[in-house]
Design an enzyme around this catalytic site. Structure first.
Site, PDB file in Angstrom:
ATOM      1  N   GLU A  59       0.831  -1.214   0.000  1.00  0.00           N
ATOM      2  CA  GLU A  59       0.000   0.000   0.000  1.00  0.00           C
ATOM      3  C   GLU A  59       0.865   1.264   0.000  1.00  0.00           C
ATOM      4  O   GLU A  59       0.761   2.118   0.881  1.00  0.00           O
ATOM      5  CB  GLU A  59      -0.954   0.001   1.193  1.00  0.00           C
ATOM      6  CG  GLU A  59      -1.970  -1.133   1.124  1.00  0.00           C
ATOM      7  CD  GLU A  59      -3.057  -1.058   2.191  1.00  0.00           C
ATOM      8  OE1 GLU A  59      -2.831  -0.418   3.228  1.00  0.00           O
ATOM      9  OE2 GLU A  59      -4.131  -1.646   1.996  1.00  0.00           O
ATOM     10  N   GLU A 108      -5.296  -8.400  -1.327  1.00  0.00           N
ATOM     11  CA  GLU A 108      -5.990  -8.195  -0.053  1.00  0.00           C
ATOM     12  C   GLU A 108      -7.436  -7.838  -0.317  1.00  0.00           C
ATOM     13  O   GLU A 108      -7.719  -6.996  -1.185  1.00  0.00           O
ATOM     14  CB  GLU A 108      -5.392  -7.034   0.753  1.00  0.00           C
ATOM     15  CG  GLU A 108      -4.137  -7.353   1.478  1.00  0.00           C
ATOM     16  CD  GLU A 108      -3.707  -6.224   2.421  1.00  0.00           C
ATOM     17  OE1 GLU A 108      -4.586  -5.595   3.051  1.00  0.00           O
ATOM     18  OE2 GLU A 108      -2.501  -5.989   2.487  1.00  0.00           O
TER      19      GLU A 108
HETATM   20  C1  BG6 Z   1      -4.498  -3.098   4.708  1.00  0.00           C
HETATM   21  C2  BG6 Z   1      -3.137  -3.479   5.229  1.00  0.00           C
HETATM   22  O1  BG6 Z   1      -4.624  -1.729   4.737  1.00  0.00           O
HETATM   23  O2  BG6 Z   1      -5.612  -3.477   5.415  1.00  0.00           O
HETATM   24  C3  BG6 Z   1      -3.129  -4.598   6.255  1.00  0.00           C
HETATM   25  O3  BG6 Z   1      -2.252  -3.791   4.191  1.00  0.00           O
HETATM   26  C4  BG6 Z   1      -4.312  -4.423   7.167  1.00  0.00           C
HETATM   27  O4  BG6 Z   1      -1.900  -4.562   6.935  1.00  0.00           O
HETATM   28  C5  BG6 Z   1      -5.589  -4.551   6.336  1.00  0.00           C
HETATM   29  O5  BG6 Z   1      -4.348  -5.318   8.235  1.00  0.00           O
HETATM   30  C6  BG6 Z   1      -6.851  -4.487   7.148  1.00  0.00           C
HETATM   31  O6  BG6 Z   1      -6.814  -3.371   7.968  1.00  0.00           O
HETATM   32  P1  BG6 Z   1      -7.134  -3.468   9.511  1.00  0.00           P
HETATM   33  O7  BG6 Z   1      -6.839  -2.136  10.046  1.00  0.00           O
HETATM   34  O8  BG6 Z   1      -8.548  -3.841   9.631  1.00  0.00           O
HETATM   35  O9  BG6 Z   1      -6.212  -4.520  10.052  1.00  0.00           O
END
Ligand code: BG6
Length: 474
Positions: free
Chosen positions: A177, A369
Site C-alpha cells: 500500500e 488483499e
Molecule cells: C491493509 C493493510 O490496509 O488493510 C493490512 O495492508 C491491514 O496490513 C488490512 O491489516 C486491514 O486493515 P485493519 O486495520 O482492519 O487490520
C-alpha cells in the site's frame, strides 16, 4: 472460464509479518515501527510511542506467534487448497537497526525455512519486502524515509533477501500500500513531523525515496530472482463523484491523484505530466537528483497488486456525513452497508477498480488483499459460524470474475486478507477478525493461541476445489 476461474488462478490468503509473527525480539530481531504501536479500538486511536516503553501492551510483540507455529498454519492453508500465500519479510529481522553492514543470519534462516515449508505443500510464496514496518533504529537515527540514505539501506536489505530466497520465490511485491503514506504517514513510512513543518513536503519526498527504493528492488530482483514477477502494491479506493455536478467530477479526479501518482511512476517509470503542478499546489518541490529519473525508468514493475476494502465519495462542497470508518476518507455513501468498523462494503466497486486500473495501466492485477473485519463468536459447539464473511468474499469474487470475463481484465489471483486471524493494523485489536482460521487470543493478549477452522474455512476449501464454480453458481 465462464463458470469458473482460470486454471492457473492463484487462490490463497495474505498476512503481514508484523501482524502475525510475534517473536518481536527473538533471534536478533530489532524493534520496528509496528512494535511501538499500542492497542486501540474503533474509538481510541493507537499510540505510536517513542520506543518500546516498559509496562505498555504492544499487540505485535506476540501477535499470533506465527514465528513458532508457521508449520501448523501452513498445513491448514494446504488443507484449504491454497496455491499461494502472501506474507512479508520483516525488515528488522534481517537488519535489526536497519543500517548494519551485514544481515542477521538467523532472520534470513527463518524465511528460508518458511519458503521451503510453503513449497513442500505446493504453495507459492508471494513476498512483500516492506509491509508496514521500518526498523525503529532508522526512525531514531535518520527520521526514516525522509532521509535519502534509506534508499541504500532498503537496497541492502532487499539484496540480502533476494539473494537468499530469489531462486524459490516467483512473486514479489516491493512496498505494501505504497500510496497509504499520504493517508497515515507513520505506519507505512515511520514519518513524524516537527511543529509547523509542511507535512506534504516531507510525505512526498519520503514517497520519492520509496519509489527509488522500489525501483532498486526491482532491479535486484531481475538479478537475483530471474524469471520472477515483481509487483507494486496499492490500496485502491474506488471513488465516486457524489453528484453529476461537474465540480464533483473534478473533485473525484483530485482525490484520486495522490493514489494514481504511485502506479504512474512504478508502471510507467516516470512522474506523470500533472505531478509538478499537483505537488506545487501543496507547496512541494521534490529534491530530484541526477540519476533518479533513469532509475525510476529502469525499475518498472510487472504487475499491480491491490488491496480493496471500500469505496469512497467525493464532493466539492459539504458532502454530508463524513465516513469516519473508511481509512481512505470521503463522505458516507447511503447506498452501501458498512462493517462494524465503518468500512463501506462495495463489491461492485472492486470491478470498477479492476477496470480503472486495467484501462490506465494495462498490466495484470493481483488482488492481494480483500476481506471483512468482523467480530466472531466462538460458540458452545467449539466452532465459529461466520456466514457474513463468506458472503462478503463471494460477492467480491463474483465481481472479479465479471471483470475477467465481461471486461477482459487479467486478474492473476486472490489472496484474502488475514486468512489467519491477526492483529489489526489500524486498531491493534484481535477482535477485528478477518480470518478463515480463528486464533484464540483477545484484545488484551490473553488466550491459548489455538487455531480453529471457521465455517468460512470449509467454504473457501470448496471454492478453491471447484475453481470458483461454487461461488458463481449461487
Ligand atoms: C491493509 C493493510 O490496509 O488493510 C493490512 O495492508 C491491514 O496490513 C488490512 O491489516 C486491514 O486493515 P485493519 O486495520 O482492519 O487490520
Amino acid at each position: 472460464m465462464t463458470n469458473s476461474f482460470p486454471k492457473g488462478f492463484l487462490w490463497g490468503g495474505a498476512v503481514a509479518a508484523n501482524q502475525v509473527e510475534g517473536a518481536w525480539n527473538e533471534d536478533g530481531k530489532g524493534p520496528s515501527t509496528a512494535d511501538v504501536a499500542t492497542a486501540g479500538s474503533r474509538e481510541v486511536p493507537r499510540e505510536y510511542t517513542d520506543g518500546v516503553q516498559p509496562g505498555r501492551f504492544y499487540p505485535s510483540h506476540e501477535a499470533v506467534d506465527f514465528y513458532h507455529r508457521y508449520r501448523e498454519d501452513i498445513a491448514l492453508f494446504a488443507e484449504m487448497g491454497f496455491r499461494a500465500f502472501r506474507t512479508s519479510v520483516n525488515w528488522s529481522r534481517i537488519f535489526p537497526n536497519g543500517d548494519e553492514a551485514e544481515p542477521n543470519a538467523a532472520g534470513l534462516d527463518f524465511y528460508d525455512r518458511l519458503v521451503d515449508e510453503l513449497l513442500a505443500h505446493d504453495i507459492r510464496p508471494v513476498l512483500t519486502l516492506s509491509h508496514y514496518e521500518v526498523p525503529y533504529g532508522l526512525v531514531e537515527r535518520y527520521g526514516s524515509w525522509r532521509d535519502r540514505r534509506m534508499v541504500e539501506f532498503f537496497a541492502r536489505y532487499s539484496e540480502s533477501v533476494l539473494a537468499r530466497l530469489g531462486d524459490r520465490v516467483d512473486h514479489w511485491l516491493t512496498f505494501n500500500e505504497i500510496n497509504a503514506i499520504t493517508l497515515f504517514p507513520f505506519v507505512p513510512a515511520g514519518l513524524r513531523f516537527a511543529e509547523g513543518e509542511n507535512r506534504d513536503a516531507v510525505i512526498y519526498q519520503a514517497a520519492h525515496h520509496q519509489l527509488l527504493a522500489s525501483a532498486r528492488a526491482v532491479e535486484l530482483a531481475r538479478q537475483y530472482s530471474p524469471g520472477s514477477q515483481v509487483g507494486m502494491m496499492m490500496l485502491y479506493p474506488t471513488t465516486y463523484a457524489q453528484t453529476c455536478h461537474p465540480q464533483d467530477a473534478l473533485e473525484r479526479v483530485q482525490m484520486m491523484r495522490p493514489h494514481w501518482l504511485f502506479p504512474e511512476v512504478q508502471v510507467h517509470g516516470r512522474y506523470p505530466s500533472w505531478a509538478e503542478a499537483f505537488l506545487r499546489g501543496k507547496g512541494v518541490t521534490l529534491d530530484l537528483q541526477p540519476g533518479d529519473a533513469e532509475l525510476l525508468a529502469r525499475g518498472t514493475v510487472d504487475y499491480i497488486g491491490i488491496s480493496y476494502y471500500m469505496s469512497v465519495v467525493a464532493s466539492h462542497q459539504d458532502g454530508g456525513e463524513i465516513s469516519h470508518g473508511n481509512i481512505a476518507g470521503g463522505f458516507r455513501n447511503p447506498y452501501l452497508a458498512e462493517s462494524d468498523w465503518g468500512w463501506q462494503i462495495d463489491p461492485l466497486g472492486l470491478r470498477l477498480a479492476l477496470n480503472e486500473l486495467n484501462d490506465r495501466y494495462h498490466k495484470p492485477i493481483f488482488v492481494v488483499e480483500n476481506g471483512l473485519g468482523a467480530y466472531d463468536e466462538l460458540t458452545a459447539d467449539g466452532r465459529v459460524h461466520d456466514p457474513y464473511r463468506s458472503e462478503y468474499l463471494a460477492a467480491h469474487l463474483r465481481q472479479i470474475h465479471a471483470a475477467m470475463t465481461e471486461d477482459g481484465v487479467e486478474v492473476m489471483g486472490f489472496t484474502p486478507w488475514g486468512c489467519l486471524d491477526c492483529v489489526s493494523m489500524s486498531t491493534g485489536q484481535m477482535s477485528k477478525r478477518y480470518g478463515l482460521i480463528y486464533v484464540d487470543r483477545d484484545d488484551a493478549g490473553q488466550g491459548s493461541l489455538r487455531r480453529i477452522r471457521k465455517d468460512s474455512f470449509e467454504w473457501y476449501r470448496e471454492v478453491i476445489a471447484t475453481g470458483g464454480a461454487s461461488v458463481l453458481k449461487d
